[in-house]
Design a protein around this motif. Sequence first.
Motif, PDB file in Angstrom:
ATOM      1  N   VAL A   1       0.839  -1.203   0.000  1.00 56.51           N
ATOM      2  CA  VAL A   1       0.000   0.000   0.000  1.00 56.51           C
ATOM      3  C   VAL A   1       0.870   1.246   0.000  1.00 56.51           C
ATOM      4  CG1 VAL A   1      -1.658   1.355   1.330  1.00 56.51           C
ATOM      5  CG2 VAL A   1      -1.970  -1.110   1.105  1.00 56.51           C
ATOM      6  N   LEU A   2       1.852   1.277   0.892  1.00 55.81           N
ATOM      7  CA  LEU A   2       2.707   2.454   1.019  1.00 55.81           C
ATOM      8  C   LEU A   2       3.556   2.672  -0.235  1.00 55.81           C
ATOM      9  CD1 LEU A   2       3.806   1.980   4.727  1.00 55.81           C
ATOM     10  CD2 LEU A   2       2.145   3.615   3.823  1.00 55.81           C
ATOM     11  N   GLU A   3       4.043   1.585  -0.806  1.00 57.26           N
ATOM     12  CA  GLU A   3       4.811   1.679  -2.049  1.00 57.26           C
ATOM     13  C   GLU A   3       3.941   2.251  -3.163  1.00 57.26           C
ATOM     14  OE1 GLU A   3       7.825  -1.276  -4.429  1.00 57.26           O
ATOM     15  OE2 GLU A   3       5.821  -2.044  -3.991  1.00 57.26           O
ATOM     16  N   ASN A   4       2.682   1.802  -3.207  1.00 60.44           N
ATOM     17  CA  ASN A   4       1.747   2.272  -4.227  1.00 60.44           C
ATOM     18  C   ASN A   4       1.445   3.756  -4.052  1.00 60.44           C
ATOM     19  OD1 ASN A   4      -0.005   2.151  -6.361  1.00 60.44           O
ATOM     20  ND2 ASN A   4      -1.353   0.626  -5.465  1.00 60.44           N
ATOM     21  N   VAL A   5       1.187   4.156  -2.811  1.00 55.02           N
ATOM     22  CA  VAL A   5       0.919   5.566  -2.522  1.00 55.02           C
ATOM     23  C   VAL A   5       2.145   6.407  -2.866  1.00 55.02           C
ATOM     24  CG1 VAL A   5       0.496   7.224  -0.661  1.00 55.02           C
ATOM     25  CG2 VAL A   5      -0.823   5.103  -0.765  1.00 55.02           C
ATOM     26  N   TYR A   6       3.316   5.930  -2.473  1.00 56.85           N
ATOM     27  CA  TYR A   6       4.575   6.644  -2.738  1.00 56.85           C
ATOM     28  C   TYR A   6       4.738   6.939  -4.233  1.00 56.85           C
ATOM     29  CZ  TYR A   6       9.633   7.626  -2.380  1.00 56.85           C
ATOM     30  OH  TYR A   6      10.882   8.205  -2.424  1.00 56.85           O
ATOM     31  N   LYS A   7       4.437   5.944  -5.064  1.00 56.57           N
ATOM     32  CA  LYS A   7       4.589   6.105  -6.513  1.00 56.57           C
ATOM     33  C   LYS A   7       3.660   7.174  -7.078  1.00 56.57           C
ATOM     34  CE  LYS A   7       6.071   1.345  -7.462  1.00 56.57           C
ATOM     35  NZ  LYS A   7       5.683   0.037  -8.051  1.00 56.57           N
ATOM     36  N   ASN A   8       2.523   7.372  -6.404  1.00 54.28           N
ATOM     37  CA  ASN A   8       1.527   8.315  -6.910  1.00 54.28           C
ATOM     38  C   ASN A   8       1.592   9.686  -6.241  1.00 54.28           C
ATOM     39  OD1 ASN A   8      -0.297   6.747  -8.894  1.00 54.28           O
ATOM     40  ND2 ASN A   8      -0.086   5.357  -7.171  1.00 54.28           N
ATOM     41  N   LEU A   9       2.681   9.925  -5.498  1.00 54.69           N
ATOM     42  CA  LEU A   9       2.908  11.232  -4.892  1.00 54.69           C
ATOM     43  C   LEU A   9       4.015  11.979  -5.634  1.00 54.69           C
ATOM     44  CD1 LEU A   9       2.840  10.408  -1.057  1.00 54.69           C
ATOM     45  CD2 LEU A   9       1.033  11.477  -2.421  1.00 54.69           C
ATOM     46  N   LYS A  10       3.887  13.279  -5.671  1.00 54.20           N
ATOM     47  CA  LYS A  10       4.931  14.124  -6.238  1.00 54.20           C
ATOM     48  C   LYS A  10       6.113  14.187  -5.264  1.00 54.20           C
ATOM     49  CE  LYS A  10       1.490  17.133  -8.428  1.00 54.20           C
ATOM     50  NZ  LYS A  10       0.904  18.509  -8.455  1.00 54.20           N
ATOM     51  N   PRO A  11       7.323  14.439  -5.753  1.00 51.25           N
ATOM     52  CA  PRO A  11       8.456  14.627  -4.833  1.00 51.25           C
ATOM     53  C   PRO A  11       8.155  15.742  -3.830  1.00 51.25           C
ATOM     54  CG  PRO A  11       9.231  14.395  -7.089  1.00 51.25           C
ATOM     55  CD  PRO A  11       7.734  14.494  -7.168  1.00 51.25           C
ATOM     56  N   GLY A  12       8.469  15.496  -2.571  1.00 50.33           N
ATOM     57  CA  GLY A  12       8.217  16.475  -1.530  1.00 50.33           C
ATOM     58  C   GLY A  12       6.828  16.403  -0.925  1.00 50.33           C
ATOM     59  N   ALA A  13       5.980  15.520  -1.444  1.00 44.78           N
ATOM     60  CA  ALA A  13       4.599  15.408  -0.963  1.00 44.78           C
ATOM     61  C   ALA A  13       4.563  14.829   0.451  1.00 44.78           C
ATOM     62  CB  ALA A  13       3.787  14.526  -1.912  1.00 44.78           C
ATOM     63  N   TYR A  14       3.471  15.123   1.164  1.00 41.54           N
ATOM     64  CA  TYR A  14       3.296  14.654   2.537  1.00 41.54           C
ATOM     65  C   TYR A  14       2.227  13.564   2.621  1.00 41.54           C
ATOM     66  CZ  TYR A  14       5.927  18.838   3.819  1.00 41.54           C
ATOM     67  OH  TYR A  14       6.897  19.802   3.938  1.00 41.54           O
ATOM     68  N   LEU A  15       2.399  12.679   3.599  1.00 47.58           N
ATOM     69  CA  LEU A  15       1.433  11.627   3.901  1.00 47.58           C
ATOM     70  C   LEU A  15       1.063  11.730   5.374  1.00 47.58           C
ATOM     71  CD1 LEU A  15      -0.080   8.886   3.547  1.00 47.58           C
ATOM     72  CD2 LEU A  15       2.137   7.757   3.928  1.00 47.58           C
ATOM     73  N   CYS A  16      -0.242  11.792   5.672  1.00 44.84           N
ATOM     74  CA  CYS A  16      -0.729  11.877   7.046  1.00 44.84           C
ATOM     75  C   CYS A  16      -1.416  10.562   7.408  1.00 44.84           C
ATOM     76  CB  CYS A  16      -1.705  13.046   7.177  1.00 44.84           C
ATOM     77  SG  CYS A  16      -2.376  13.278   8.832  1.00 44.84           S
ATOM     78  N   THR A  17      -0.955   9.911   8.476  1.00 47.58           N
ATOM     79  CA  THR A  17      -1.478   8.591   8.836  1.00 47.58           C
ATOM     80  C   THR A  17      -1.986   8.556  10.272  1.00 47.58           C
ATOM     81  OG1 THR A  17       0.682   7.773   9.586  1.00 47.58           O
ATOM     82  CG2 THR A  17       0.117   7.451   7.263  1.00 47.58           C
ATOM     83  N   ARG A  18      -2.887   7.608  10.527  1.00 51.88           N
ATOM     84  CA  ARG A  18      -3.342   7.295  11.881  1.00 51.88           C
ATOM     85  C   ARG A  18      -3.613   5.806  11.953  1.00 51.88           C
ATOM     86  NH1 ARG A  18      -7.803   5.523  13.637  1.00 51.88           N
ATOM     87  NH2 ARG A  18      -9.027   6.196  11.839  1.00 51.88           N
ATOM     88  N   ASP A  19      -3.072   5.157  12.964  1.00 51.18           N
ATOM     89  CA  ASP A  19      -3.348   3.747  13.202  1.00 51.18           C
ATOM     90  C   ASP A  19      -3.228   3.452  14.692  1.00 51.18           C
ATOM     91  OD1 ASP A  19      -3.902   2.122  10.730  1.00 51.18           O
ATOM     92  OD2 ASP A  19      -2.080   3.151  10.070  1.00 51.18           O
ATOM     93  N   THR A  20      -3.819   2.339  15.108  1.00 45.08           N
ATOM     94  CA  THR A  20      -3.714   1.904  16.493  1.00 45.08           C
ATOM     95  C   THR A  20      -2.655   0.808  16.573  1.00 45.08           C
ATOM     96  OG1 THR A  20      -6.040   2.422  16.850  1.00 45.08           O
ATOM     97  CG2 THR A  20      -4.978   1.006  18.467  1.00 45.08           C
ATOM     98  N   LEU A  21      -1.710   0.973  17.492  1.00 40.61           N
ATOM     99  CA  LEU A  21      -0.588   0.058  17.644  1.00 40.61           C
ATOM    100  C   LEU A  21      -0.645  -0.586  19.024  1.00 40.61           C
ATOM    101  CD1 LEU A  21       2.095   2.533  16.268  1.00 40.61           C
ATOM    102  CD2 LEU A  21       0.821   0.822  14.964  1.00 40.61           C
TER     103      LEU A  21
END
Length: 268
Positions: free
Chosen positions: A182-202
């Motif tokens: 999932v993260l690799e896929n999202v990474y490929k579809n982001l422009k250089p310098g783009a931000y990702l905001c996440t939330r999960d329970t650990l």
Amino acid sequence: MKNFKDIKNRIRKVYWRVISKRNKRLFKRDKIAIYQYMDEIFCNGKESFDAVVNKYSGNVKEYWNCQNIYSLSDYFPDRHTNSGKMIFDNFLKLYKEKPILMDVGCASGEWTLRMASECKEIDGFEYSQNLVDTANEIGRTIENAHFYQADAKNMKLDKKYDGALIQGMLMYLDEENDIFKVLENVYKNLKPGAYLCTRDTLNQENKKVIFLYNKKNGYNSVYWNQKIYYEQFFKAGFILKEEILLDEVKTRRLDFIARGAIWQKPNK
């Protein structure tokens, strides 16, 4: 009748508190693989989890395909409020101009639609067609928000985004490699310098992973420890910019933490 049901539920809770105390201790010490409290069953291994799912899922359809609308505020209002602060005060403030964003695992589009006024354009992607239909119906008058059915592990998109949101979706993946995909896929579809905001329970139990299955409604989720969880982001190429504590979940069952974070794709 209502009073009878209340009394019955109270007795049931007391019963489970008493009989689960020893098993909880054994589960934490890795002496047993499965720990149950009422309808919630926790497993510390994939084989145990699969066995529980196979045993109880026969009369329960896949949880997310049965949902028509979903909001964290219905279950954890404080965590929902803190997630909103993170999104609007920490994430969106990073952009000087209105960005083009993607919301991966958008459910019925709650955050997508709330963010739309701050975006040039925002696309929501969701595995459940029911939730996509609901999001499209709710957001039919918002022209810059669009919703699509997609599996986040193999989305093939024809555009690049200024940023992405993944709010609580990764905790439903029961393989480390699926999180990475999932993260690799999202990474490929982001422009250089783009931000990702996440939330999960650990999980806070010093375990690699804890699986949860609710035998009453078929809900299941996966609570990774932070080290394993973060490794997938680093492997995908993201840089950690900020961590946000959203909620500490200390219950009579097990202890968890809701962790928010902002990541960045390197500006190459």
